[in-house]
Structure formats: structure tokens, C-alpha cells
Design a protein around this motif. Structure first.
Motif, PDB file in Angstrom:
ATOM      1  N   ILE A  39      46.669  14.321 -18.767  1.00 25.75           N
ATOM      2  CA  ILE A  39      47.273  12.987 -18.853  1.00 25.75           C
ATOM      3  C   ILE A  39      46.315  12.010 -19.526  1.00 25.75           C
ATOM      4  CG2 ILE A  39      48.083  11.012 -17.489  1.00 25.75           C
ATOM      5  CD1 ILE A  39      49.240  13.111 -15.515  1.00 25.75           C
ATOM      6  N   SER A  40      45.037  12.053 -19.174  1.00 27.50           N
ATOM      7  CA  SER A  40      44.083  11.138 -19.807  1.00 27.50           C
ATOM      8  C   SER A  40      43.931  11.459 -21.291  1.00 27.50           C
ATOM      9  CB  SER A  40      42.733  11.153 -19.090  1.00 27.50           C
ATOM     10  OG  SER A  40      42.060  12.374 -19.267  1.00 27.50           O
ATOM     11  N   SER A  41      44.045  12.733 -21.653  1.00 26.65           N
ATOM     12  CA  SER A  41      43.990  13.102 -23.063  1.00 26.65           C
ATOM     13  C   SER A  41      45.210  12.576 -23.813  1.00 26.65           C
ATOM     14  CB  SER A  41      43.898  14.621 -23.210  1.00 26.65           C
ATOM     15  OG  SER A  41      43.900  14.985 -24.565  1.00 26.65           O
ATOM     16  N   ILE A  42      46.387  12.686 -23.201  1.00 27.72           N
ATOM     17  CA  ILE A  42      47.603  12.154 -23.825  1.00 27.72           C
ATOM     18  C   ILE A  42      47.469  10.649 -24.020  1.00 27.72           C
ATOM     19  CG2 ILE A  42      50.064  11.692 -23.451  1.00 27.72           C
ATOM     20  CD1 ILE A  42      50.191  14.484 -22.094  1.00 27.72           C
ATOM     21  N   GLN A  43      46.957   9.943 -23.022  1.00 24.41           N
ATOM     22  CA  GLN A  43      46.788   8.497 -23.125  1.00 24.41           C
ATOM     23  C   GLN A  43      45.776   8.136 -24.213  1.00 24.41           C
ATOM     24  OE1 GLN A  43      45.779   7.761 -19.028  1.00 24.41           O
ATOM     25  NE2 GLN A  43      47.878   7.137 -18.505  1.00 24.41           N
ATOM     26  N   ALA A  44      44.688   8.894 -24.307  1.00 22.99           N
ATOM     27  CA  ALA A  44      43.682   8.627 -25.331  1.00 22.99           C
ATOM     28  C   ALA A  44      44.258   8.850 -26.728  1.00 22.99           C
ATOM     29  CB  ALA A  44      42.463   9.526 -25.112  1.00 22.99           C
ATOM     30  N   HIS A  45      45.015   9.921 -26.894  1.00 20.58           N
ATOM     31  CA  HIS A  45      45.606  10.191 -28.201  1.00 20.58           C
ATOM     32  C   HIS A  45      46.723   9.196 -28.529  1.00 20.58           C
ATOM     33  CE1 HIS A  45      43.310  13.929 -27.839  1.00 20.58           C
ATOM     34  NE2 HIS A  45      43.281  13.842 -29.158  1.00 20.58           N
ATOM     35  N   GLN A  46      47.385   8.674 -27.510  1.00 20.02           N
ATOM     36  CA  GLN A  46      48.383   7.628 -27.749  1.00 20.02           C
ATOM     37  C   GLN A  46      47.694   6.367 -28.270  1.00 20.02           C
ATOM     38  OE1 GLN A  46      51.843   7.712 -27.528  1.00 20.02           O
ATOM     39  NE2 GLN A  46      51.592   5.768 -28.573  1.00 20.02           N
ATOM     40  N   SER A  47      46.542   6.043 -27.706  1.00 18.92           N
ATOM     41  CA  SER A  47      45.773   4.900 -28.192  1.00 18.92           C
ATOM     42  C   SER A  47      45.341   5.125 -29.643  1.00 18.92           C
ATOM     43  CB  SER A  47      44.553   4.678 -27.293  1.00 18.92           C
ATOM     44  OG  SER A  47      43.765   3.633 -27.765  1.00 18.92           O
ATOM     45  N   MET A  48      44.923   6.343 -29.945  1.00 20.60           N
ATOM     46  CA  MET A  48      44.533   6.694 -31.310  1.00 20.60           C
ATOM     47  C   MET A  48      45.720   6.522 -32.259  1.00 20.60           C
ATOM     48  SD  MET A  48      43.336  10.442 -32.606  1.00 20.60           S
ATOM     49  CE  MET A  48      41.661  10.442 -33.165  1.00 20.60           C
ATOM     50  N   LEU A  49      46.883   6.983 -31.828  1.00 20.15           N
ATOM     51  CA  LEU A  49      48.089   6.873 -32.646  1.00 20.15           C
ATOM     52  C   LEU A  49      48.508   5.414 -32.832  1.00 20.15           C
ATOM     53  CD1 LEU A  49      50.087   8.668 -34.122  1.00 20.15           C
ATOM     54  CD2 LEU A  49      51.430   8.780 -32.035  1.00 20.15           C
ATOM     55  N   ASN A  50      48.394   4.609 -31.778  1.00 19.45           N
ATOM     56  CA  ASN A  50      48.725   3.181 -31.873  1.00 19.45           C
ATOM     57  C   ASN A  50      47.829   2.477 -32.891  1.00 19.45           C
ATOM     58  OD1 ASN A  50      50.724   3.427 -29.941  1.00 19.45           O
ATOM     59  ND2 ASN A  50      49.457   2.654 -28.273  1.00 19.45           N
ATOM     60  N   ASN A  51      46.531   2.752 -32.828  1.00 22.86           N
ATOM     61  CA  ASN A  51      45.598   2.123 -33.772  1.00 22.86           C
ATOM     62  C   ASN A  51      45.886   2.565 -35.207  1.00 22.86           C
ATOM     63  OD1 ASN A  51      44.231   0.624 -31.856  1.00 22.86           O
ATOM     64  ND2 ASN A  51      42.735   2.221 -31.471  1.00 22.86           N
ATOM     65  N   SER A  52      46.189   3.842 -35.377  1.00 22.23           N
ATOM     66  CA  SER A  52      46.500   4.351 -36.705  1.00 22.23           C
ATOM     67  C   SER A  52      47.772   3.707 -37.252  1.00 22.23           C
ATOM     68  CB  SER A  52      46.648   5.871 -36.663  1.00 22.23           C
ATOM     69  OG  SER A  52      46.970   6.370 -37.938  1.00 22.23           O
TER      70      SER A  52
END
Length: 101
Positions: free
Chosen positions: A7-20
Motif C-alpha cells: 500500500i505504501s508503494s502504491i501511494q508513493a508511485h501515485q505521488s510520482m504519477l501526480n507530479n509527472s
């Protein structure tokens, strides 16, 4: 790896996707300095670390679309892997409970 790590990995990658996505949306904004996101992790966590890119003084947007597209592919694939891991853990737990009852 446990579900909370996934779950924390999904949240981190969601943040990465949002910034991108924000960087891509501002590709035509003059003077825009993109945000870079790096995924960092330890034994019990995964998190996104974001920072502004170095401003090279350009009057045009400094967003590199090739970099943003690869970032989005990485985030999508990492999310897919983590969702599959959660689904597998859920199925295993369900089977274990069926056997126990």
C-alpha cells in the motif's frame, strides 16, 4: 513483504504519477521548472521524495516529455505489481481460512 508495504508503494508511485502529470500539463508554461520524484524505501516503508529540478534559467518550460513518459510507465507497472501482490495475499489468506474452518 506485507500488505502495508504494498500500500505504501502504491501511494508513493501515485505521488510520482501526480507530479509527472503536473509536469506534463505545464509543458507549454513559460519558465516552468518541473518536480522530480524519487522512490525511496526501507525495510518497512516505501515513500516518494519530491524536489524541484535545477532551474537552468530557460524562459521555456524545462519539462522533458521523454523522461515524463518513462516515469509514468514505471509508476503504472509498479502499481500493477503491487495490486497483484495484494490480490495474491488476499487469496492465500482466504484459502487458509477455508482450510482452517
Amino acid at each position: 513483504m506485507n500488505i502495508s508495504n504494498n500500500i505504501s508503494s502504491i501511494q508513493a508511485h501515485q505521488s510520482m504519477l501526480n507530479n509527472s502529470a503536473h509536469n506534463v500539463a505545464n509543458v507549454n508554461t513559460d519558465g516552468f521548472v518541473p518536480t522530480n520524484t524519487r522512490i525511496a524505501g526501507g525495510d518497512n516503508y516505501v515513500k516518494a521524495e519530491s524536489s524541484k529540478a535545477d532551474n537552468n534559467g530557460s524562459k521555456r518550460s524545462q519539462t522533458d516529455l521523454a523522461n515524463e513518459m518513462t516515469t509514468q510507465i514505471i509508476a503504472e507497472d509498479a502499481t500493477s505489481v503491487n495490486v497483484t501482490a495484494i490480490r495474491t495475499q488476499d487469496e492465500m489468506l482466504g484459502s487458509l481460512l477455508d482450510i482452517k474452518s
